[in-house]
Design a protein around this motif. Structure first.
Motif, short mmCIF file in Angstrom:
data_model
loop_
_atom_site.label_atom_id
_atom_site.label_comp_id
_atom_site.label_asym_id
_atom_site.label_seq_id
_atom_site.Cartn_x
_atom_site.Cartn_y
_atom_site.Cartn_z
N GLY A 1 7.75 11.68 3.32
CA GLY A 1 8.02 10.24 3.29
C GLY A 1 6.97 9.47 4.07
O GLY A 1 6.06 10.05 4.67
N ARG A 2 7.13 8.14 4.08
CA ARG A 2 6.07 7.31 4.66
C ARG A 2 6.58 6.30 5.67
O ARG A 2 7.73 5.83 5.59
CB ARG A 2 5.33 6.55 3.56
N PHE A 3 5.66 5.94 6.57
CA PHE A 3 5.81 4.80 7.48
C PHE A 3 4.83 3.73 7.01
O PHE A 3 3.67 4.04 6.69
CB PHE A 3 5.47 5.20 8.91
N PRO B 1 19.64 6.71 9.15
CA PRO B 1 19.71 7.73 8.11
C PRO B 1 18.31 8.21 7.73
O PRO B 1 17.31 7.52 8.00
CB PRO B 1 20.36 6.98 6.93
N LYS B 2 18.22 9.37 7.12
CA LYS B 2 16.93 9.86 6.63
C LYS B 2 16.50 9.04 5.42
O LYS B 2 17.33 8.75 4.54
CB LYS B 2 17.04 11.32 6.21
N VAL B 3 15.24 8.67 5.40
CA VAL B 3 14.74 7.84 4.30
C VAL B 3 13.37 8.32 3.84
O VAL B 3 12.65 9.02 4.56
CB VAL B 3 14.63 6.34 4.70
N ARG B 4 13.03 7.88 2.64
CA ARG B 4 11.71 8.20 2.05
C ARG B 4 10.64 7.25 2.58
O ARG B 4 9.47 7.60 2.62
CB ARG B 4 11.84 8.05 0.53
N LEU B 5 11.07 6.04 2.95
CA LEU B 5 10.13 5.03 3.45
C LEU B 5 10.77 4.25 4.59
O LEU B 5 11.89 3.74 4.44
CB LEU B 5 9.75 4.05 2.32
N LEU B 6 10.07 4.20 5.70
CA LEU B 6 10.50 3.31 6.79
C LEU B 6 9.41 2.26 6.97
O LEU B 6 8.27 2.58 7.34
CB LEU B 6 10.73 4.07 8.09
N ASN B 7 9.77 1.02 6.66
CA ASN B 7 8.85 -0.11 6.77
C ASN B 7 9.19 -0.91 8.03
O ASN B 7 10.36 -1.19 8.29
CB ASN B 7 9.01 -1.00 5.53
N ALA B 8 8.18 -1.25 8.80
CA ALA B 8 8.41 -2.00 10.04
C ALA B 8 7.24 -2.97 10.22
O ALA B 8 6.25 -2.65 10.89
CB ALA B 8 8.52 -1.05 11.23
N SER B 9 7.35 -4.14 9.59
CA SER B 9 6.24 -5.09 9.58
C SER B 9 6.29 -6.01 10.78
O SER B 9 7.27 -6.75 10.97
CB SER B 9 6.28 -5.94 8.30
N PHE B 10 5.24 -5.98 11.58
CA PHE B 10 5.06 -6.92 12.70
C PHE B 10 6.29 -7.03 13.60
O PHE B 10 6.67 -8.13 14.01
CB PHE B 10 4.68 -8.31 12.16
N CYS B 11 6.93 -5.91 13.90
CA CYS B 11 8.14 -5.99 14.72
C CYS B 11 8.18 -4.97 15.85
O CYS B 11 8.78 -5.24 16.91
CB CYS B 11 9.38 -5.86 13.84
N ILE B 12 7.59 -3.81 15.67
CA ILE B 12 7.72 -2.74 16.67
C ILE B 12 7.23 -3.17 18.06
O ILE B 12 7.86 -2.82 19.07
CB ILE B 12 6.99 -1.48 16.17
N GLU C 1 0.84 -1.21 0.00
CA GLU C 1 0.00 0.00 0.00
C GLU C 1 0.87 1.26 0.00
O GLU C 1 0.61 2.21 -0.75
CB GLU C 1 -0.92 -0.02 1.23
N ALA C 2 1.91 1.26 0.84
CA ALA C 2 2.80 2.43 0.87
C ALA C 2 3.48 2.63 -0.48
O ALA C 2 3.54 3.76 -1.00
CB ALA C 2 3.84 2.26 1.98
N LEU C 3 3.97 1.55 -1.06
CA LEU C 3 4.66 1.66 -2.36
C LEU C 3 3.71 2.20 -3.42
O LEU C 3 4.09 3.07 -4.22
CB LEU C 3 5.23 0.30 -2.77
N ASN C 4 2.47 1.72 -3.43
CA ASN C 4 1.50 2.22 -4.41
C ASN C 4 1.26 3.71 -4.24
O ASN C 4 1.04 4.44 -5.22
CB ASN C 4 0.17 1.47 -4.28
N ARG C 5 1.31 4.18 -3.00
CA ARG C 5 1.01 5.59 -2.75
C ARG C 5 2.15 6.51 -3.19
O ARG C 5 1.96 7.72 -3.25
CB ARG C 5 0.66 5.80 -1.28
N PHE C 6 3.32 5.97 -3.44
CA PHE C 6 4.38 6.81 -4.01
C PHE C 6 4.14 7.08 -5.50
O PHE C 6 4.87 7.85 -6.11
CB PHE C 6 5.76 6.17 -3.78
N ASN C 7 3.12 6.40 -6.06
CA ASN C 7 2.74 6.60 -7.47
C ASN C 7 3.96 6.49 -8.39
O ASN C 7 4.70 5.53 -8.32
CB ASN C 7 2.02 7.94 -7.64
N ALA D 1 15.20 3.44 1.58
CA ALA D 1 14.23 2.86 2.51
C ALA D 1 14.95 2.12 3.62
O ALA D 1 16.08 1.63 3.44
CB ALA D 1 13.29 1.90 1.78
N ILE D 2 14.30 2.04 4.77
CA ILE D 2 14.73 1.17 5.86
C ILE D 2 13.67 0.10 6.02
O ILE D 2 12.47 0.40 6.04
CB ILE D 2 14.89 1.95 7.18
N ASP D 3 14.12 -1.15 6.12
CA ASP D 3 13.21 -2.25 6.49
C ASP D 3 13.62 -2.69 7.89
O ASP D 3 14.58 -3.44 8.08
CB ASP D 3 13.29 -3.40 5.49
#
Ligand SMILES: C[S@@+](CC[C@H](N)C(=O)[O-])C[C@H]1O[C@@H](n2cnc3c(N)ncnc32)[C@H](O)[C@@H]1O
Length: 214
Positions: free
Chosen positions: A147-149, A113-124, A40-46, A53-55
């Motif tokens: 940028g997005r979370f 580092p500064k990123v455009r996308l920080l993804n954190a799936s099922f971990c926080i 969903e986040a990736l789609n929203r970057f159009n 990105a950080i995973d």
């Protein structure tokens, strides 16, 4: 997020999260597709070009793989050396030019580092509560304006909220963490799950995509 069919020799992956048996978890989820929140986040970057990105809590790399496949530069971080090793064992990732990996606990993580996308799936939620506020500030500081979370928080009615070393949130608390963001997805999931071994868990999860205000 649909569950894969289970065989009697294949217990539900959630039992490993209960005990923090991450190597067991990585084996149980091998081959699973990227998370819906990441997609969903990736789609929203159009049509915006892929960037940095950080995973976070990347595990064995289901989301890192997707980010790399779509042209992003990825810093993949996990507390488990086994997870990072398994990620690097994916085809083409041993020395991928756009992939950096780091083994670090969430509790020790202070420099991102500064990123455009920080993804954190099922971990926080696996961050120890005493460290959560600083950890959350580290996460939100790393996201550039615009940028997005993407990722999950766990709710107060989740079975694991009773485990002392977990960080769970009520819905108002979870929403309050996104001050300064526009919530693009905030789906609350609450359901009971029982596997073939009779193991039961209540899931109370917030699936989130949020854009930092410019
Ligand atoms: C449920 S798994 C999720 C993995 C992957 N993001 C996914 O969606 O399948 C949680 C991940 O967080 C990592 N993790 C858990 N607690 C951690 C901590 N305190 N510090 C760093 N990593 C942690 C685990 O090693 C594991 O890879």
């Amino acid at each position: 997020m649909a569950d894969q069919p289970k065989t009697p020799s294949q217990p539900s992956s959630f039992i490993y999260g209960a005990t923090r048996d991450w190597p067991g978890y990585f084996d149980a989820v091998a081959g699973k597709p990227p998370r819906e929140t990441l997609l969903e986040a990736l789609n929203r970057f159009n049509d915006e070009s892929p960037a940095d990105a950080i995973d976070l809590g990347c595990g064995e790399g289901r989301d890192t793989q997707e980010l790399l496949d779509r042209g992003w530069n990825v810093l993949a971080i996990d507390g488990s050396q086994t997870g990072i090793d398994k990620l690097r064992q994916r085809p083409g990732l041993a020395d991928h030019p756009r992939l950096t990996t780091r083994v670090s606990s969430f509790e020790e993580l202070t420099d991102l580092p500064k990123v455009r996308l920080l993804n954190a799936s099922f971990c926080i939620p696996f961050c120890i509560p005493e460290h959560f506020d600083r950890f959350w500030n580290t996460i939100t500081d790393a996201i550039e304006p615009g940028g997005r979370f993407s990722g999950q928080l766990f709710g107060d009615r989740d079975s694991w909220a009773a485990i002392p070393d977990r960080s769970h949130h009520t819905r108002p608390e979870a929403e309050a963490l996104f001050t300064g963001f526009d919530l693009e997805m905030f789906d609350e999931e609450e359901r009971d799950k029982q596997d073939f071994q009779g193991l039961a868990k209540r899931w109370h999860v917030f699936h989130i995509v949020a854009r930092k205000r410019a």
